[in-house]
Design an enzyme around this catalytic site. Structure first.
Site, mmCIF file in Angstrom:
data_model
loop_
_atom_site.group_PDB
_atom_site.id
_atom_site.type_symbol
_atom_site.label_atom_id
_atom_site.label_comp_id
_atom_site.label_asym_id
_atom_site.label_seq_id
_atom_site.Cartn_x
_atom_site.Cartn_y
_atom_site.Cartn_z
ATOM 1 N N ASP A 20 0.830 -1.207 0.000
ATOM 2 C CA ASP A 20 0.000 0.000 0.000
ATOM 3 C C ASP A 20 0.866 1.259 0.000
ATOM 4 O OD1 ASP A 20 -2.309 1.557 0.080
ATOM 5 O OD2 ASP A 20 -3.253 0.319 1.604
ATOM 6 N N HIS A 23 1.663 3.322 -3.237
ATOM 7 C CA HIS A 23 0.811 4.388 -3.771
ATOM 8 C C HIS A 23 1.419 5.766 -3.516
ATOM 9 C CE1 HIS A 23 -2.727 2.094 -4.996
ATOM 10 N NE2 HIS A 23 -2.712 1.444 -3.849
ATOM 11 N N SER A 173 -11.341 1.470 2.054
ATOM 12 C CA SER A 173 -10.502 1.948 0.956
ATOM 13 C C SER A 173 -10.517 3.459 0.792
ATOM 14 C CB SER A 173 -10.951 1.301 -0.364
ATOM 15 O OG SER A 173 -11.068 -0.090 -0.237
ATOM 16 N N HIS A 200 -8.784 -3.273 7.607
ATOM 17 C CA HIS A 200 -7.728 -2.452 6.998
ATOM 18 C C HIS A 200 -8.244 -1.026 6.918
ATOM 19 C CE1 HIS A 200 -4.617 -1.681 3.729
ATOM 20 N NE2 HIS A 200 -5.481 -0.716 3.470
ATOM 21 N N HIS A 202 -7.917 3.319 6.530
ATOM 22 C CA HIS A 202 -7.233 4.484 5.952
ATOM 23 C C HIS A 202 -7.556 5.705 6.806
ATOM 24 C CE1 HIS A 202 -5.360 3.291 2.045
ATOM 25 N NE2 HIS A 202 -6.037 2.188 2.331
#
Length: 340
Positions: A20, A23, A173, A200, A202
């Site tokens: 990740d 990115h 996401s 997960h 963000h």
């Protein structure tokens, strides 16, 4: 089953810094930095270190960005650096194929995650079955999970478990969740499956650690985090902060905290030009519910077409755009440009 702070239930920390985190640097990590962080993560006894292009196996392309290194080169570099930690990979069907999974397994991948849109788990059925045949630990994760209800996510996770996934869960996401959103979804999923549940997060709204703790409290036992929070957009849950908070709450992770801090320092030195921040564009991305990885193309196209990136993000959110639809960023910008 839910848990309360202080029970010392084990939580497995899963580290996608080298996937990740790609990115944040347009997928341009070289072998030296990959090796340096992987060695530091291994010394910290992080259970799983995930490697690859930001969008996973087979994703290096003109559309979403060419990686500096091939999948094979990244896999070989990190495999050689890991003695204690397992090596993980990620694949979204369509960007990657069964051939990519076979190749990753042959090159020493221990764990593979199959990511699908939150209502389309069936796209990953044959890939999960293949991973079991290959002897690779199979995980199923639902992307853009804020776009589905708790019941829908629970149903999709139950299907993935039926198809052989040994852990299932959700990715925030877009960094859109608040803790109550996470609690409702993880509680529904844990009630529907008998395998470990993944979360997960963000950090677009500054809630990644709080959301991760909400997930653990609701029953999740596999939690993702990246060193210094590196990742798409505003970044991911900051791994070393997450580990510290879990420790304060009485959960066991098995990592060596001092070595984890060293790994985070290494990450800041060799992986990123600067630690991620919640800037205006990342914040709006979270509010609009748009994939965090769209930040760079949105900013680039908005500047080129002379439209406000804030307006562009909200317009993309209204259209329900998801990863893989990068071509719609330009189309949407042109629509905004032509609107009086």
């Amino acid at each position: 089953m839910t848990s309360t702070p202080g029970t010392a239930r084990d939580v497995l920390l899963y580290d996608p810094t080298l996937r990740d985190g790609h990115h944040a640097v347009r997928h341009q990590l070289a072998a030296g930095p990959l090796r340096a962080y992987a060695q530091a993560a291994d010394a910290a006894r992080i259970p799983v270190v995930e490697i690859g292009h930001g969008n996973g196996l087979g994703a290096s392309s003109l559309q979403i960005g060419r990686a500096l290194l091939s999948d094979d080169a990244m896999l070989a570099t990190v495999r050689d650096a890991l003695t204690h930690s397992k090596m993980g990979v990620f694949m979204v069907p369509g960007w990657g194929t069964s051939a990519d999974l076979r190749n990753a397994a042959a090159r020493g991948a221990d764990v593979a995650r199959i990511g699908t849109h939150c209502t389309e788990a069936d796209v990953g059925e044959r890939h999960l079955n293949l991973l079991r045949e290959l002897g690779v630990e199979a995980h199923g994760v639902l992307l853009m999970s804020h776009m589905a209800s708790p019941a829908q996510l629970a149903d999709q996770c139950a299907l993935m478990a039926d198809w052989g996934a040994q852990a299932v869960g959700i990715m925030d996401s877009a960094g859109h969740y608040l803790p109550a959103d996470v609690s409702a979804r993880i509680s529904a999923i844990t009630a529907a499956v008998d395998v470990p549940v993944i979360f997960h997060g963000h950090n677009n709204l500054g809630m990644a650690v709080a959301n991760s703790i909400a997930a653990v409290t609701a029953g999740a036992t596999v939690i993702d985090g990246c060193a210094r929070g590196v990742g798409a957009g505003a970044g991911n849950t900051q791994l070393e902060v997450l580990a510290a908070v879990l420790h304060r709450l009485g959960y066991a992770t098995g990592v060596c905290f001092k070595s984890l801090l060293h790994a985070a320092d290494i990450a800041q030195e060799v992986l990123m030009p600067h630690p991620p921040t919640i800037d205006s564009v990342s914040l709006v991305s979270g509010l609009a519910g748009v994939f965090s990885g769209f930040k760079r193309p949105v900013v680039d196209i908005a500047q080129r077409e002379q439209v406000d990136p804030v307006d562009l993000f909200f317009a993309l959110g209204a259209r329900g755009i998801v990863a893989g639809q990068e071509d719609l960023v330009l189309e949407t910008a042109l629509r905004l440009k032509d609107t009086p």
